[in-house]
Design a protein around this motif. Structure first.
Motif, mmCIF file in Angstrom:
data_model
loop_
_atom_site.group_PDB
_atom_site.id
_atom_site.type_symbol
_atom_site.label_atom_id
_atom_site.label_comp_id
_atom_site.label_asym_id
_atom_site.label_seq_id
_atom_site.Cartn_x
_atom_site.Cartn_y
_atom_site.Cartn_z
ATOM 1 N N GLU A 125 98.619 39.642 68.873
ATOM 2 C CA GLU A 125 97.959 40.890 69.260
ATOM 3 C C GLU A 125 98.964 41.943 69.716
ATOM 4 O O GLU A 125 98.824 43.136 69.421
ATOM 5 N N GLY B 59 100.435 43.735 66.955
ATOM 6 C CA GLY B 59 99.534 44.589 66.192
ATOM 7 C C GLY B 59 98.709 43.883 65.143
ATOM 8 O O GLY B 59 98.114 44.545 64.287
ATOM 9 N N ASN C 206 95.552 42.147 63.447
ATOM 10 C CA ASN C 206 94.105 42.216 63.625
ATOM 11 C C ASN C 206 93.502 40.811 63.496
ATOM 12 O O ASN C 206 94.206 39.836 63.258
#
Length: 319
Positions: A221, A224, A226
């Motif tokens: 996370e 970045g 998803n």
């Protein structure tokens, strides 16, 4: 006494002592031999039961598959003719094909949905939401398959719950007798099997996902990633063995299916939902073709092995 006489007496005593010693004391087993005997004692009962209920029936089936026999009268040896019939008869090939079609429903749907559910409840498995979700999803695994088949037969009937829901949302034109339709009977049976196996697959995947270190997801996370990327690059590779177990169980359930099909459709309409397990039963006890039924059973066993062994090889941990 002369020196020669003393030497002869000493020699006789030396030669006689091993015989007397061996007569008084039995040879002792060393530690490894004792362990081997103890292990054999524990293994022997299970091995005897396995031989009596697996190996002996398998050998008898192999023998019966080379016969033309009705199960009562005299038999006639026909060699591999029964296997040739299994591999060339269009109806029997369709029966085998039906089992492979069920793999799409018995395997893909439960594993895909189970993986999605396990991912959603990953952060809530210790709370009441996770407990309730696991309990509800596992209920189909507890219900007897005969009861599940009867219940779903009612729901798929012309006036059943499925058609009532379609009518309620304005899709009444799609309503039909699902289990009596040549096109939709097999998918309907597949959906019953998917519903039954969903809970087991979900529990296996939830257990596996609980072993993944949460810091890995936190690091992803921060970088970045998803949810989809976490699923593809973290969750699925970490659940390699659990997914392999799910695929193995569901593939065997599809190829060896019997009870759900027997209760829901009995192989109909026509042979559109006939599967090898049900066909073996029908050939042996309804048509009294024991040899052909045994040959189909052996072919089914080989197909299961051919499907399961590559899955086991793929799912084993890499070193």
């Amino acid at each position: 006494m002369s020196e020669t006489t003393l030497n002869k007496a000493t020699t006789r005593r030396a030669e006689g002592s091993p015989r007397r010693l061996s007569g008084r004391h039995a040879p002792r087993l060393d530690r490894d031999q004792r362990k081997l005997l103890i292990a054999a004692g524990f293994i022997a009962p299970a091995l005897i039961m396995y031989a009596a209920f697996v190996l002996v029936p398998l050998g008898m089936s192999l023998f019966y598959s080379t016969l033309r026999w009705d199960g009562i009268g005299r038999w006639r040896f026909v060699g591999l003719r029964n296997y040739l019939i299994v591999l060339t008869d269009p109806d029997l090939l369709q029966v085998i094909g039906n089992a492979f079609n069920l793999i799409l429903y018995f395997t893909l749907i439960p594993i895909a949905l189970g993986l999605a559910v396990a991912t959603v409840i990953r952060g809530h498995m210790a709370g009441p939401f996770g407990t309730v979700t696991r309990t509800v999803l596992f209920l189909p695994q507890v219900i007897p398959l005969v009861a599940a088949g009867i219940a779903w037969s009612w729901m798929f009937a012309s006036t059943g719950l499925v058609n009532q829901m379609l009518t309620a949302v304005g899709l009444g034109s799609l309503a039909r007798g699902w289990l009596g339709d040549f096109t939709f009977a097999l998918p309907a049976v597949g959906m019953i099997g998917a519903w039954v196996l969903l809970g087991l697959c979900t529990m296996l995947l939830v257990t596996g996902i609980a072993k993944i270190d949460g810091s890995i997801y936190e690091a992803a996370e921060l970088d970045g990633a998803n949810k989809w990327q976490e699923l593809i690059y973290i969750t699925i590779p970490a659940l390699r063995q659990e997914i392999g177990v799910c695929v193995t169980i569901t593939v065997i359930a599809a190829l060896a299916s019997f009870d759900i099909v027997y209760i829901a459709t009995a192989g109909g309409p026509g042979i559109s939902t006939m599967v090898p397990g049900l066909e073996i039963y029908r050939l042996a006890f309804a048509h009294r073709q024991v040899g052909l039924a045994s040959a189909l059973a052996i072919v089914l066993m080989l197909l299961v092995l051919l499907c399961v062994l590559p899955i086991q090889w793929f799912a084993r941990p890499k070193r």
